[in-house]
Design a protein around this motif. Structure first.
Motif, mmCIF file in Angstrom:
data_model
loop_
_atom_site.group_PDB
_atom_site.id
_atom_site.type_symbol
_atom_site.label_atom_id
_atom_site.label_comp_id
_atom_site.label_asym_id
_atom_site.label_seq_id
_atom_site.Cartn_x
_atom_site.Cartn_y
_atom_site.Cartn_z
ATOM 1 N N ASP A 1 7.012 -67.938 -22.025
ATOM 2 C CA ASP A 1 8.455 -68.175 -22.016
ATOM 3 C C ASP A 1 9.188 -67.271 -22.999
ATOM 4 N N LEU A 2 8.486 -66.753 -24.006
ATOM 5 C CA LEU A 2 9.130 -65.978 -25.058
ATOM 6 C C LEU A 2 8.069 -65.176 -25.802
ATOM 7 N N ALA A 3 8.442 -63.984 -26.283
ATOM 8 C CA ALA A 3 7.563 -63.190 -27.139
ATOM 9 C C ALA A 3 8.296 -62.844 -28.425
ATOM 10 N N LEU A 4 7.619 -62.990 -29.543
ATOM 11 C CA LEU A 4 8.146 -62.594 -30.848
ATOM 12 C C LEU A 4 7.312 -61.422 -31.327
ATOM 13 N N ILE A 5 7.958 -60.305 -31.633
ATOM 14 C CA ILE A 5 7.187 -59.117 -31.997
ATOM 15 C C ILE A 5 7.648 -58.527 -33.321
ATOM 16 N N ASP A 6 6.693 -57.975 -34.048
ATOM 17 C CA ASP A 6 6.990 -57.238 -35.274
ATOM 18 C C ASP A 6 7.298 -55.797 -34.886
ATOM 19 N N LEU A 7 8.121 -55.122 -35.689
ATOM 20 C CA LEU A 7 8.422 -53.720 -35.408
ATOM 21 C C LEU A 7 7.363 -52.789 -35.972
ATOM 22 N N CYS A 8 6.865 -53.114 -37.160
ATOM 23 C CA CYS A 8 5.930 -52.222 -37.848
ATOM 24 C C CYS A 8 4.492 -52.723 -37.715
ATOM 25 N N MET A 9 3.693 -52.001 -36.936
ATOM 26 C CA MET A 9 2.283 -52.320 -36.780
ATOM 27 C C MET A 9 1.502 -51.023 -36.702
ATOM 28 N N GLY B 1 6.344 -51.935 -32.482
ATOM 29 C CA GLY B 1 7.089 -52.863 -31.641
ATOM 30 C C GLY B 1 7.972 -52.182 -30.617
ATOM 31 N N LEU B 2 8.563 -51.047 -30.995
ATOM 32 C CA LEU B 2 9.408 -50.318 -30.042
ATOM 33 C C LEU B 2 8.564 -49.793 -28.885
ATOM 34 N N ILE C 1 16.419 -51.502 -35.270
ATOM 35 C CA ILE C 1 16.894 -52.783 -34.728
ATOM 36 C C ILE C 1 17.766 -52.525 -33.503
ATOM 37 N N LYS C 2 18.669 -51.561 -33.627
ATOM 38 C CA LYS C 2 19.551 -51.243 -32.499
ATOM 39 C C LYS C 2 18.741 -50.704 -31.322
ATOM 40 N N ALA C 3 17.712 -49.891 -31.629
ATOM 41 C CA ALA C 3 16.863 -49.364 -30.555
ATOM 42 C C ALA C 3 16.158 -50.502 -29.826
ATOM 43 N N ALA C 4 15.703 -51.502 -30.588
ATOM 44 C CA ALA C 4 15.039 -52.657 -29.975
ATOM 45 C C ALA C 4 16.000 -53.425 -29.078
#
Length: 218
Positions: A49-57, A62-63, A90-93
């Motif tokens: 139903d939903l995914a929570l993702i980190d940007l830095c891995m 994340g992008l 953040i804006k790119a995401a």
């Protein structure tokens, strides 16, 4: 409710699990500690139903995950939950379809409130991040800045505006729900709110009034 959490820090995964399980009694959390593991989990996206993702891995970030989801046509609501507060990322995401950004520095209460807002169908951004993104309007044409001001004065939220644009294109509630990853019930709630905000009693008048206020192109 089934939620996928993508983060390479086990301590965060353990903490967010407790927060998510308090959202609804039947919440189930799946974990992925890399983008590659997330893509494997997303093979069963129909159950999520939903995914929570980190940007830095490490490796793919994340992008890259958002880009892969788009290329694979994986239709799933995604929210960035990250310690990364680089405005450009953040804006790119958001441009890639993320429904919001929640800082990892948030308390459990703030995290719950932000997630609840997303699950209601709205886009969530912390006030300071939203203000910074709005400042980017100074780099846009004057007409865009005027439109943003008119939208704020109308009291229409970002998500309601998304619904309004699709309504103007003749989309049904079901089509809007599928396009914006919402339930039909949530779309109906947004449409009802738009009727009130735009003093309308049907979709045609709602769109016409939005055009009159400069919120939509004629």
């Amino acid at each position: 409710m089934h939620i996928l959490v993508v983060d390479d820090h086990q301590l965060f995964l353990d903490g967010i699990r407790h927060i998510l399980e308090r959202l609804e009694a039947d919440t189930k959390v799946r974990e992925a500690n890399s983008v590659e593991a997330a893509l494997d989990a997303l093979e069963d996206a129909g159950e999520l139903d939903l995914a929570l993702i980190d940007l830095c891995m490490p490796g793919m970030d994340g992008l890259a995950l958002l880009q892969s989801m788009n290329s694979r046509r994986i239709r799933l609501p995604v929210v960035v939950v990250s310690g990364e507060e680089d405005l450009g990322k953040i804006k790119a995401a958001l441009d890639l379809g993320a429904l919001g950004f929640i800082p990892k520095s948030y308390s459990s209460q703030q995290m719950q409130e932000a997630l609840a807002q997303v699950l209601e169908g709205d886009i969530y951004l912390p006030p300071h991040v939203e203000q910074q993104i709005d400042r980017l309007s100074t780099r846009r044409p004057p007409d865009a800045a005027t439109h943003n001001m008119a939208l704020k004065e109308s009291g229409i939220t970002r998500r309601q505006y998304d619904v309004l644009k699709l309504m103007a294109q003749g989309f049904s509630n079901k089509q809007i729900a599928n396009t914006l990853f919402l339930t039909e019930h949530t779309v109906k709630s947004h449409v009802s709110a738009l009727f009130v905000l735009l003093a309308a009693n049907n979709r045609t008048i709602c769109v016409q009034n939005a055009m009159h206020k400069g919120l939509l192109e004629p």
